[in-house]
Design a protein around this motif. Structure first.
Motif, PDB file in Angstrom:
ATOM      1  N   SER A  63       2.998   9.727   0.755  1.00 29.96           N
ATOM      2  CA  SER A  63       1.583  10.079   0.899  1.00 29.96           C
ATOM      3  C   SER A  63       0.676   8.863   0.817  1.00 29.96           C
ATOM      4  O   SER A  63      -0.477   8.909   1.275  1.00 29.96           O
ATOM      5  CB  SER A  63       1.175  11.084  -0.181  1.00 29.96           C
ATOM      6  OG  SER A  63       1.357  10.544  -1.480  1.00 29.96           O
ATOM      7  N   ALA A  64       1.168   7.767   0.228  1.00 23.66           N
ATOM      8  CA  ALA A  64       0.328   6.568   0.107  1.00 23.66           C
ATOM      9  C   ALA A  64       1.196   5.347  -0.144  1.00 23.66           C
ATOM     10  O   ALA A  64       2.197   5.409  -0.864  1.00 23.66           O
ATOM     11  CB  ALA A  64      -0.671   6.730  -1.033  1.00 23.66           C
ATOM     12  N   VAL A  65       0.797   4.245   0.486  1.00 20.65           N
ATOM     13  CA  VAL A  65       1.369   2.928   0.193  1.00 20.65           C
ATOM     14  C   VAL A  65       0.185   2.046  -0.179  1.00 20.65           C
ATOM     15  O   VAL A  65      -0.655   1.721   0.662  1.00 20.65           O
ATOM     16  CB  VAL A  65       2.130   2.337   1.391  1.00 20.65           C
ATOM     17  CG1 VAL A  65       2.669   0.949   1.035  1.00 20.65           C
ATOM     18  CG2 VAL A  65       3.262   3.261   1.830  1.00 20.65           C
ATOM     19  N   ILE A  66       0.099   1.670  -1.439  1.00 19.50           N
ATOM     20  CA  ILE A  66      -1.067   0.943  -1.952  1.00 19.50           C
ATOM     21  C   ILE A  66      -0.620  -0.456  -2.369  1.00 19.50           C
ATOM     22  O   ILE A  66       0.195  -0.613  -3.288  1.00 19.50           O
ATOM     23  CB  ILE A  66      -1.694   1.681  -3.142  1.00 19.50           C
ATOM     24  CG1 ILE A  66      -2.061   3.123  -2.743  1.00 19.50           C
ATOM     25  CG2 ILE A  66      -2.925   0.941  -3.651  1.00 19.50           C
ATOM     26  CD1 ILE A  66      -2.524   3.980  -3.904  1.00 19.50           C
ATOM     27  N   ILE A  67      -1.155  -1.460  -1.677  1.00 21.54           N
ATOM     28  CA  ILE A  67      -0.801  -2.858  -1.944  1.00 21.54           C
ATOM     29  C   ILE A  67      -2.009  -3.562  -2.558  1.00 21.54           C
ATOM     30  O   ILE A  67      -3.073  -3.651  -1.943  1.00 21.54           O
ATOM     31  CB  ILE A  67      -0.380  -3.587  -0.654  1.00 21.54           C
ATOM     32  CG1 ILE A  67       0.651  -2.776   0.135  1.00 21.54           C
ATOM     33  CG2 ILE A  67       0.123  -4.984  -0.983  1.00 21.54           C
ATOM     34  CD1 ILE A  67       1.961  -2.576  -0.569  1.00 21.54           C
ATOM     35  N   ASN A  68      -1.875  -4.050  -3.779  1.00 26.43           N
ATOM     36  CA  ASN A  68      -2.969  -4.776  -4.433  1.00 26.43           C
ATOM     37  C   ASN A  68      -3.119  -6.166  -3.847  1.00 26.43           C
ATOM     38  O   ASN A  68      -2.124  -6.861  -3.618  1.00 26.43           O
ATOM     39  CB  ASN A  68      -2.713  -4.901  -5.934  1.00 26.43           C
ATOM     40  CG  ASN A  68      -2.938  -3.603  -6.685  1.00 26.43           C
ATOM     41  OD1 ASN A  68      -3.434  -2.632  -6.120  1.00 26.43           O
ATOM     42  ND2 ASN A  68      -2.569  -3.592  -7.954  1.00 26.43           N
ATOM     43  N   GLU A  69      -4.349  -6.575  -3.628  1.00 23.55           N
ATOM     44  CA  GLU A  69      -4.600  -7.948  -3.178  1.00 23.55           C
ATOM     45  C   GLU A  69      -4.426  -8.938  -4.325  1.00 23.55           C
ATOM     46  O   GLU A  69      -4.040 -10.083  -4.109  1.00 23.55           O
ATOM     47  CB  GLU A  69      -6.015  -8.058  -2.607  1.00 23.55           C
ATOM     48  CG  GLU A  69      -6.218  -7.311  -1.291  1.00 23.55           C
ATOM     49  CD  GLU A  69      -7.583  -7.582  -0.699  1.00 23.55           C
ATOM     50  OE1 GLU A  69      -8.304  -8.462  -1.230  1.00 23.55           O
ATOM     51  OE2 GLU A  69      -7.930  -6.917   0.289  1.00 23.55           O
ATOM     52  N   HIS A  70      -4.729  -8.487  -5.526  1.00 25.80           N
ATOM     53  CA  HIS A  70      -4.602  -9.341  -6.706  1.00 25.80           C
ATOM     54  C   HIS A  70      -3.794  -8.602  -7.770  1.00 25.80           C
ATOM     55  O   HIS A  70      -3.905  -7.390  -7.910  1.00 25.80           O
ATOM     56  CB  HIS A  70      -5.980  -9.721  -7.262  1.00 25.80           C
ATOM     57  CG  HIS A  70      -6.884 -10.375  -6.257  1.00 25.80           C
ATOM     58  ND1 HIS A  70      -6.703 -11.679  -5.841  1.00 25.80           N
ATOM     59  CD2 HIS A  70      -7.941  -9.888  -5.566  1.00 25.80           C
ATOM     60  CE1 HIS A  70      -7.627 -11.987  -4.954  1.00 25.80           C
ATOM     61  NE2 HIS A  70      -8.393 -10.915  -4.758  1.00 25.80           N
ATOM     62  N   ASN A  71      -3.010  -9.355  -8.516  1.00 26.48           N
ATOM     63  CA  ASN A  71      -2.187  -8.757  -9.560  1.00 26.48           C
ATOM     64  C   ASN A  71      -3.065  -8.171 -10.659  1.00 26.48           C
ATOM     65  O   ASN A  71      -4.029  -8.802 -11.103  1.00 26.48           O
ATOM     66  CB  ASN A  71      -1.243  -9.808 -10.140  1.00 26.48           C
ATOM     67  CG  ASN A  71      -0.263  -9.213 -11.123  1.00 26.48           C
ATOM     68  OD1 ASN A  71      -0.530  -9.160 -12.315  1.00 26.48           O
ATOM     69  ND2 ASN A  71       0.877  -8.759 -10.621  1.00 26.48           N
ATOM     70  N   SER A  72      -2.728  -6.961 -11.104  1.00 22.33           N
ATOM     71  CA  SER A  72      -3.545  -6.253 -12.096  1.00 22.33           C
ATOM     72  C   SER A  72      -3.336  -6.769 -13.508  1.00 22.33           C
ATOM     73  O   SER A  72      -4.138  -6.499 -14.395  1.00 22.33           O
ATOM     74  CB  SER A  72      -3.224  -4.756 -12.053  1.00 22.33           C
ATOM     75  OG  SER A  72      -1.896  -4.520 -12.494  1.00 22.33           O
TER      76      SER A  72
END
Length: 322
Positions: A63-72
């Motif tokens: 349902s979703a592929v979420i790629i962070n631009e910056h590490n959390s």
């Protein structure tokens, strides 16, 4: 016509686990229970994890592929993001480097559906290495004489088990009900490694807990494992124990075995000199009036570890098999 929401939301938080992603995702997609959505998260990995996750974007379960631009800065931010995105009634946080047996989801969902007052369901786990070879380790607190299900009141589960150690040692082995965990997750996100202990305690207290006495999860231990490298600093340890004390989990006493073992003496393979230095800080922080030498808790914990091999002499209930 409105599409029916999936019953289970499977959340895969990933950071630099590309060697294991295909096995992990395949073990989810081939589950015998199929009413689930799959949420794939990447925390700005430096390997090719993002490309691997994107390759599954067209799978009907995803349902979703979420790629962070910056590490959390911590996995619990990924937990929070995944839970906020979840549509299912049940949540499974499937760590990216682990994998499951085909019947894991079916047996957990059946247990939860048949027991509406159960808030979380945990299974046993095989401890495996980087190649998937089973190690001769057993982190579970029960014997495997029969594949039955044990259901405990949540407060009893905390008092009997979670009070002394984080017995829910791997999120991949747990399915829990979706709920309003905003306040707890906000607090947990302030930890880099040990915040899950607080999460499970708060969750357990809101209902009953089920344990399936069967190894349906495979928990990987390897050199790049987050749990294997969780060398938490003293400040975070003390912060954790302050939170446990505020919850009434145990009292700030040097005699508390939960305090002694969980500061890291038995949980981590650290050198004796580091143990001693930490004991100075723990003793000053949690038992300022104690006249007991700071090295005593270290030796006491080693005695308890030895006694764990003699169940009839165990001074603390978490050492006994349930």
């Amino acid at each position: 016509m409105q599409q029916k929401s999936p019953h289970v939301s499977v959340i895969v938080p990933n950071y630099n686990y590309s060697p294991y992603l295909h096995q992990r995702i395949k073990s989810i997609l081939t589950q015998s229970y199929q009413d689930f959505e799959l949420i794939l998260l990447d925390d700005s990995s430096t390997d090719d994890s993002a490309e691997i996750l994107k390759s599954y974007a067209n799978d009907p379960h995803v349902s979703a592929v979420i790629i962070n631009e910056h590490n959390s800065g911590g996995v619990f931010h990924q937990w929070e993001k995944g839970i906020d995105s979840a549509q299912g009634d049940l949540i499974w946080i499937a760590e990216a480097d682990d994998y499951a047996e085909p019947t894991f989801l079916e047996k957990c969902v059946t247990t939860l559906d048949n027991n509406k007052d159960v808030i979380l369901c945990q299974t046993g786990a095989n401890i495996v290495d980087s190649e998937g070879k089973r190690l001769r380790q057993n982190w579970d607190l029960w014997s495997y004489t029969s594949h039955d299900v044990c259901i405990l009141d949540g407060n009893r589960f905390v008092h009997r088990i979670l009070r002394y150690r984080n017995a829910i040692y791997n999120a991949s082995g747990v399915v829990f009900r979706r709920g309003d965990y905003g306040a707890t997750l906000a607090e947990v996100c302030g930890y880099r490694a040990c915040g899950d202990w607080l999460f499970w305690i708060d969750l357990a207290r809101s209902g009953k807990c089920a344990i399936i006495k069967e190894r349906l999860n495979n928990f990987r231990r390897h050199s790049i494992s987050a749990s294997a490298n969780s060398d938490i600093n003293v400040g975070e340890d003390i912060k954790l124990f302050d939170a446990l004390i505020s919850r009434g989990v145990f009292t700030p006493s040097i005699f508390s075995h939960g305090f002694i073992t969980n500061v890291g003496i038995l949980r981590r393979k650290i050198r004796h000199v580091e143990d001693s230095r930490k004991q100075i800080l723990y003793s000053k922080q949690l038992n300022k009036t104690s006249s007991i030498p700071y090295t005593w808790p270290y030796y006491y914990s080693q005695v308890c570890k030895l006694l764990s091999h003699l169940p009839w002499l165990c001074p603390h209930p978490w050492l006994r098999k349930i």
